[in-house]
Design a protein around this motif. Sequence first.
Motif, PDB file in Angstrom:
ATOM      1  N   ASN A   5      44.836 -11.765 -24.634  1.00 54.76           N
ATOM      2  CA  ASN A   5      44.754 -12.608 -23.437  1.00 54.76           C
ATOM      3  C   ASN A   5      45.432 -13.955 -23.662  1.00 54.76           C
ATOM      4  O   ASN A   5      46.102 -14.470 -22.759  1.00 54.76           O
ATOM      5  CB  ASN A   5      43.300 -12.801 -23.010  1.00 54.76           C
ATOM      6  N   ARG A   6      45.266 -14.525 -24.854  1.00 53.49           N
ATOM      7  CA  ARG A   6      45.918 -15.809 -25.164  1.00 53.49           C
ATOM      8  C   ARG A   6      47.434 -15.650 -25.159  1.00 53.49           C
ATOM      9  O   ARG A   6      48.151 -16.524 -24.661  1.00 53.49           O
ATOM     10  CB  ARG A   6      45.412 -16.340 -26.497  1.00 53.49           C
ATOM     11  N   ILE A   7      47.926 -14.542 -25.701  1.00 55.44           N
ATOM     12  CA  ILE A   7      49.373 -14.290 -25.710  1.00 55.44           C
ATOM     13  C   ILE A   7      49.885 -14.110 -24.286  1.00 55.44           C
ATOM     14  O   ILE A   7      50.927 -14.662 -23.918  1.00 55.44           O
ATOM     15  CB  ILE A   7      49.690 -13.074 -26.597  1.00 55.44           C
ATOM     16  N   ARG A   8      49.183 -13.345 -23.488  1.00 59.66           N
ATOM     17  CA  ARG A   8      49.588 -13.176 -22.084  1.00 59.66           C
ATOM     18  C   ARG A   8      49.648 -14.528 -21.371  1.00 59.66           C
ATOM     19  O   ARG A   8      50.567 -14.788 -20.602  1.00 59.66           O
ATOM     20  CB  ARG A   8      48.637 -12.223 -21.360  1.00 59.66           C
ATOM     21  N   HIS A   9      48.674 -15.379 -21.654  1.00 62.91           N
ATOM     22  CA  HIS A   9      48.669 -16.713 -21.048  1.00 62.91           C
ATOM     23  C   HIS A   9      49.887 -17.527 -21.503  1.00 62.91           C
ATOM     24  O   HIS A   9      50.527 -18.198 -20.682  1.00 62.91           O
ATOM     25  CB  HIS A   9      47.374 -17.452 -21.389  1.00 62.91           C
ATOM     26  N   VAL A  10      50.218 -17.493 -22.795  1.00 59.85           N
ATOM     27  CA  VAL A  10      51.401 -18.205 -23.310  1.00 59.85           C
ATOM     28  C   VAL A  10      52.655 -17.730 -22.585  1.00 59.85           C
ATOM     29  O   VAL A  10      53.477 -18.537 -22.140  1.00 59.85           O
ATOM     30  CB  VAL A  10      51.540 -18.008 -24.841  1.00 59.85           C
ATOM     31  N   LEU A  11      52.812 -16.417 -22.431  1.00 62.24           N
ATOM     32  CA  LEU A  11      54.022 -15.879 -21.808  1.00 62.24           C
ATOM     33  C   LEU A  11      54.068 -16.150 -20.307  1.00 62.24           C
ATOM     34  O   LEU A  11      55.134 -16.463 -19.764  1.00 62.24           O
ATOM     35  CB  LEU A  11      54.145 -14.383 -22.110  1.00 62.24           C
ATOM     36  N   THR A  77      51.059  -6.075 -28.355  1.00 62.41           N
ATOM     37  CA  THR A  77      50.479  -5.520 -29.576  1.00 62.41           C
ATOM     38  C   THR A  77      50.183  -6.694 -30.500  1.00 62.41           C
ATOM     39  O   THR A  77      51.068  -7.506 -30.764  1.00 62.41           O
ATOM     40  CB  THR A  77      51.461  -4.537 -30.255  1.00 62.41           C
ATOM     41  N   VAL A  78      48.937  -6.768 -30.984  1.00 61.60           N
ATOM     42  CA  VAL A  78      48.493  -7.940 -31.736  1.00 61.60           C
ATOM     43  C   VAL A  78      48.003  -7.553 -33.130  1.00 61.60           C
ATOM     44  O   VAL A  78      47.202  -6.622 -33.279  1.00 61.60           O
ATOM     45  CB  VAL A  78      47.339  -8.653 -30.986  1.00 61.60           C
ATOM     46  N   GLY A  79      48.473  -8.294 -34.142  1.00 64.55           N
ATOM     47  CA  GLY A  79      47.939  -8.217 -35.498  1.00 64.55           C
ATOM     48  C   GLY A  79      47.202  -9.505 -35.798  1.00 64.55           C
ATOM     49  O   GLY A  79      46.944 -10.311 -34.896  1.00 64.55           O
ATOM     50  N   ASP A  80      46.878  -9.733 -37.055  1.00 61.73           N
ATOM     51  CA  ASP A  80      46.142 -10.945 -37.419  1.00 61.73           C
ATOM     52  C   ASP A  80      46.965 -12.207 -37.198  1.00 61.73           C
ATOM     53  O   ASP A  80      46.459 -13.206 -36.687  1.00 61.73           O
ATOM     54  CB  ASP A  80      45.691 -10.881 -38.881  1.00 61.73           C
ATOM     55  N   THR A  81      48.254 -12.185 -37.615  1.00 57.45           N
ATOM     56  CA  THR A  81      49.091 -13.384 -37.508  1.00 57.45           C
ATOM     57  C   THR A  81      50.438 -13.118 -36.848  1.00 57.45           C
ATOM     58  O   THR A  81      51.211 -14.047 -36.658  1.00 57.45           O
ATOM     59  CB  THR A  81      49.359 -13.985 -38.907  1.00 57.45           C
ATOM     60  N   ILE A  82      50.705 -11.859 -36.519  1.00 59.29           N
ATOM     61  CA  ILE A  82      51.972 -11.482 -35.889  1.00 59.29           C
ATOM     62  C   ILE A  82      51.660 -10.629 -34.670  1.00 59.29           C
ATOM     63  O   ILE A  82      50.760  -9.791 -34.697  1.00 59.29           O
ATOM     64  CB  ILE A  82      52.858 -10.656 -36.864  1.00 59.29           C
ATOM     65  N   ALA A  83      52.431 -10.830 -33.605  1.00 57.74           N
ATOM     66  CA  ALA A  83      52.275 -10.018 -32.395  1.00 57.74           C
ATOM     67  C   ALA A  83      53.642  -9.814 -31.765  1.00 57.74           C
ATOM     68  O   ALA A  83      54.581 -10.576 -32.026  1.00 57.74           O
ATOM     69  CB  ALA A  83      51.340 -10.709 -31.412  1.00 57.74           C
ATOM     70  N   ASP A 108      47.228 -21.106 -33.066  1.00 56.16           N
ATOM     71  CA  ASP A 108      47.961 -20.988 -31.811  1.00 56.16           C
ATOM     72  C   ASP A 108      49.023 -19.902 -31.905  1.00 56.16           C
ATOM     73  O   ASP A 108      49.695 -19.766 -32.936  1.00 56.16           O
ATOM     74  CB  ASP A 108      48.657 -22.315 -31.468  1.00 56.16           C
ATOM     75  N   TRP A 109      49.206 -19.157 -30.850  1.00 57.22           N
ATOM     76  CA  TRP A 109      50.270 -18.155 -30.782  1.00 57.22           C
ATOM     77  C   TRP A 109      51.546 -18.831 -30.297  1.00 57.22           C
ATOM     78  O   TRP A 109      51.560 -19.454 -29.235  1.00 57.22           O
ATOM     79  CB  TRP A 109      49.881 -17.013 -29.839  1.00 57.22           C
ATOM     80  N   LEU A 110      52.607 -18.726 -31.106  1.00 59.96           N
ATOM     81  CA  LEU A 110      53.889 -19.355 -30.802  1.00 59.96           C
ATOM     82  C   LEU A 110      54.979 -18.294 -30.752  1.00 59.96           C
ATOM     83  O   LEU A 110      55.006 -17.372 -31.573  1.00 59.96           O
ATOM     84  CB  LEU A 110      54.240 -20.390 -31.871  1.00 59.96           C
ATOM     85  N   ILE A 111      55.891 -18.450 -29.808  1.00 64.42           N
ATOM     86  CA  ILE A 111      57.012 -17.533 -29.666  1.00 64.42           C
ATOM     87  C   ILE A 111      58.034 -17.852 -30.754  1.00 64.42           C
ATOM     88  O   ILE A 111      58.542 -18.975 -30.827  1.00 64.42           O
ATOM     89  CB  ILE A 111      57.646 -17.655 -28.270  1.00 64.42           C
ATOM     90  N   ALA A 112      58.336 -16.865 -31.596  1.00 62.42           N
ATOM     91  CA  ALA A 112      59.294 -17.036 -32.691  1.00 62.42           C
ATOM     92  C   ALA A 112      60.584 -16.271 -32.437  1.00 62.42           C
ATOM     93  O   ALA A 112      61.601 -16.541 -33.074  1.00 62.42           O
ATOM     94  CB  ALA A 112      58.678 -16.570 -34.006  1.00 62.42           C
TER      95      ALA A 112
END
Length: 123
Positions: A5-11, A77-83, A108-112
């Motif tokens: 959900n946090r990643i979806r919000h970031v995007l 798709t989410v892992g511990d530190t990579i998605a 924080d999830w950051l786009i790399a």
Amino acid sequence: MQDENRIRHVLEAWAQAVRDIDMAGILANHTDDIVMFDVPVPLQSRGMDAYRETWELFFQYSSGGPGSFDIVELDVTVGDTIAFAHGILGIGASRLRLTVGLRKEKGDWLIAHEHHSYPQPIG
């Protein structure tokens, strides 16, 4: 599910910033070493300065607003530190492929990584 959900919000916030032509919002939640593969030249951009320049080119052809940059479909798709997330991006009547790689840094999830591409007709 919370990280997804946090990643979806970031995007979604990123896409909204593009529609609003909000450069600070577009650049937010990205790593300093962002790598992007894009449709127009340059095909590859590395680092925040190069990434920022690609948006200046985009806005020469887009006036923002509704329908100018919509995430139409998104799988995460989410892992511990990579998605990673992939889906379909709508820009006006066009549809593009979108793939995004994210890293979790300091919680924080950051786009790399971003990859945008148009499907190529066969023949």
